[in-house]
Scaffold this active site. Structure first.
Site, PDB file in Angstrom:
ATOM      1  N   HIS A   1      41.824  56.476  25.497  1.00 15.79           N
ATOM      2  CA  HIS A   1      42.060  56.606  26.937  1.00 15.79           C
ATOM      3  C   HIS A   1      40.820  56.331  27.777  1.00 15.79           C
ATOM      4  O   HIS A   1      40.877  55.621  28.764  1.00 15.79           O
ATOM      5  CB  HIS A   1      42.619  57.991  27.271  1.00 15.79           C
TER       6      HIS A   1
ATOM      7  N   ARG B   1      42.303  51.099  21.124  1.00 19.67           N
ATOM      8  CA  ARG B   1      42.999  51.989  22.050  1.00 19.67           C
ATOM      9  C   ARG B   1      42.391  53.389  22.073  1.00 19.67           C
ATOM     10  O   ARG B   1      42.297  54.058  21.037  1.00 19.67           O
ATOM     11  CB  ARG B   1      44.486  52.079  21.698  1.00 19.67           C
TER      12      ARG B   1
ATOM     13  N   LEU C   1      48.995  51.586  50.196  1.00 17.96           N
ATOM     14  CA  LEU C   1      48.188  50.386  50.002  1.00 17.96           C
ATOM     15  C   LEU C   1      47.799  49.834  51.375  1.00 17.96           C
ATOM     16  O   LEU C   1      48.623  49.798  52.289  1.00 17.96           O
ATOM     17  CB  LEU C   1      48.996  49.331  49.235  1.00 17.96           C
TER      18      LEU C   1
ATOM     19  N   ARG D   1      40.248  42.942  48.966  1.00 21.44           N
ATOM     20  CA  ARG D   1      40.951  44.080  48.369  1.00 21.44           C
ATOM     21  C   ARG D   1      40.834  44.056  46.843  1.00 21.44           C
ATOM     22  O   ARG D   1      40.709  45.092  46.192  1.00 21.44           O
ATOM     23  CB  ARG D   1      42.409  44.110  48.807  1.00 21.44           C
TER      24      ARG D   1
ATOM     25  N   TYR E   1      45.965  43.841  40.485  1.00 18.51           N
ATOM     26  CA  TYR E   1      46.500  42.507  40.758  1.00 18.51           C
ATOM     27  C   TYR E   1      46.432  42.206  42.246  1.00 18.51           C
ATOM     28  O   TYR E   1      46.188  43.094  43.069  1.00 18.51           O
ATOM     29  CB  TYR E   1      47.935  42.377  40.241  1.00 18.51           C
TER      30      TYR E   1
ATOM     31  N   LYS F   1      45.345  48.631  44.104  1.00 23.29           N
ATOM     32  CA  LYS F   1      46.509  47.792  43.781  1.00 23.29           C
ATOM     33  C   LYS F   1      46.623  47.645  42.264  1.00 23.29           C
ATOM     34  O   LYS F   1      46.345  46.591  41.691  1.00 23.29           O
ATOM     35  CB  LYS F   1      46.406  46.430  44.484  1.00 23.29           C
TER      36      LYS F   1
HETATM   37  N1  PLP Z   1      52.591  48.330  49.632  1.00 15.68           N
HETATM   38  C1  PLP Z   1      52.840  48.118  48.327  1.00 15.68           C
HETATM   39  C2  PLP Z   1      53.146  49.291  47.451  1.00 15.68           C
HETATM   40  C3  PLP Z   1      52.797  46.817  47.802  1.00 15.68           C
HETATM   41  O1  PLP Z   1      53.041  46.613  46.491  1.00 15.68           O
HETATM   42  C4  PLP Z   1      52.530  45.727  48.668  1.00 15.68           C
HETATM   43  C5  PLP Z   1      52.493  44.351  48.165  1.00 15.68           C
HETATM   44  O2  PLP Z   1      52.664  44.075  47.017  1.00 15.68           O
HETATM   45  C6  PLP Z   1      52.288  45.990  50.016  1.00 15.68           C
HETATM   46  C7  PLP Z   1      52.316  47.311  50.464  1.00 15.68           C
HETATM   47  C8  PLP Z   1      51.979  44.887  50.975  1.00 15.68           C
HETATM   48  O3  PLP Z   1      50.667  44.421  50.773  1.00 15.68           O
HETATM   49  P1  PLP Z   1      50.218  42.951  51.144  1.00 15.68           P
HETATM   50  O4  PLP Z   1      50.600  42.740  52.576  1.00 15.68           O
HETATM   51  O5  PLP Z   1      48.756  42.984  50.964  1.00 15.68           O
HETATM   52  O6  PLP Z   1      50.932  42.029  50.228  1.00 15.68           O
END
Ligand code: PLP
Length: 288
Positions: free
Chosen positions: A102, A100, A207, A52, A33, A149
């Site tokens: 895996h 379904r 992330l 991203r 997402y 993400k």
């Molecule tokens: N880290 C995590 C685990 C997140 O879920 C998010 C945003 O949802 C961020 C960092 C911040 O990322 P961004 O600045 O791209 O929204």
């Protein structure tokens, strides 16, 4: 006013929106997402989030459901139909519908895509930012690919719930080395006792925050010194100030950690300056 959601090629009323029960996102959290902040109907950090998204999908070998140009049109239409001025746009892409099992289905189904819009009052968010928020710390228990993400967010949801139960807004994960990785839905920052801005470097299991990157780009307009270096909860307790970044939080001052005040116990000048700069830049998009 009714809300509209985009689901696999159509805009439908939010309340009527549905996906198939065999969608691998529903069954296996097999999807990714993105979230964009929207200011005056325009997407903040648009390119960073598209890049991203493409990277997350690539790492999971899920095809882009449509071209980036088509995606931009769908997001623009979601803004228009929802008359969204200020708010958040949510986009989810899953591997699609398959019996379904895996292993990734072969041949691959067409990826499924959903877009929703949520209004936000950035002025009200500003009032919260002016007060600052608290964070708690919690042991890192997520998988080793937090750079993707993914919609598999159970550890994050559990950490956030623990934070809420303790009157805090965010939970900071602490890894086996005793170092803060990031928040459950944000990146974590401090201005340390020496006045240096610190945040975890992206070779760690975190992330690569788009807001994080934009904030780094804003530092050129300031004389703030940055060191992408991990910090401990104790360093955070002894820091001059702290804050979190994310598409929803923007730049949100942190004034306490595990119940102990940070710095003066009030939002610090660096966080406030960066928040103002970020919003100014995002709003300037609407005039250019
Ligand atoms: N880290 C995590 C685990 C997140 O879920 C998010 C945003 O949802 C961020 C960092 C911040 O990322 P961004 O600045 O791209 O929204």
């Amino acid at each position: 006013m009714s809300r509209w959601a985009y689901v696999n090629g159509r805009f439908v009323r939010h309340g009527d929106a549905a996906v198939h029960i065999e969608d691998r996102g529903y069954q296996l959290a097999d999807g990714v997402y993105e979230v964009w902040a929207v200011f005056g109907g325009r997407l903040a950090d648009a390119e960073g989030h598209f890049e991203r998204l493409e990277r997350s999908l690539g790492e999971l070998k899920i095809a882009m459901p449509m071209s980036r140009r088509a995606l931009q049109l769908v997001l623009g239409e979601a803004v228009r139909r929802n008359r969204l001025k200020d708010g958040l746009l949510y986009l989810q892409v899953t591997r699609g519908v398959a019996r379904r099992d895996h292993a990734f289905p072969d041949p691959a189904p067409h990826p499924a895509m959903v877009v929703t819009a949520k209004p936000m009052d950035w002025a009200a968010a500003g009032v919260r930012a002016a007060r600052g928020v608290s964070v708690i710390t919690t042991p890192e228990n997520r998988w080793g690919r937090c750079d993707i993400k993914t919609i598999g967010l159970l550890p994050n949801a559990m950490a956030k719930t623990a934070a809420r139960d303790q009157g805090a807004a965010e939970a900071w994960f602490v890894d086996a080395d005793g170092l803060v990785t990031e928040g459950a839905s944000s990146n974590a920052w401090i201005v340390d006792a020496e006045g240096v801005l610190r945040t975890r470097d992206t070779s760690a299991n975190i992330l690569r925050g788009v807001t994080r990157k934009t904030v780094m780009g804003l530092l050129g307009e300031t004389n703030i010194r940055l060191d992408e270096r991990a910090f401990t909860p104790e360093e955070a307790r002894n820091a001059r100030e702290a804050f979190i970044t994310g598409a929803g939080a923007l730049i949100l001052p942190v004034v306490a950690i595990d119940g102990a005040p940070i710095g003066t116990g009030k939002p610090g000048p660096v966080a406030q300056r960066l928040r103002a700069l970020y919003i100014e830049n995002a709003q300037a998009l609407n005039i250019s």
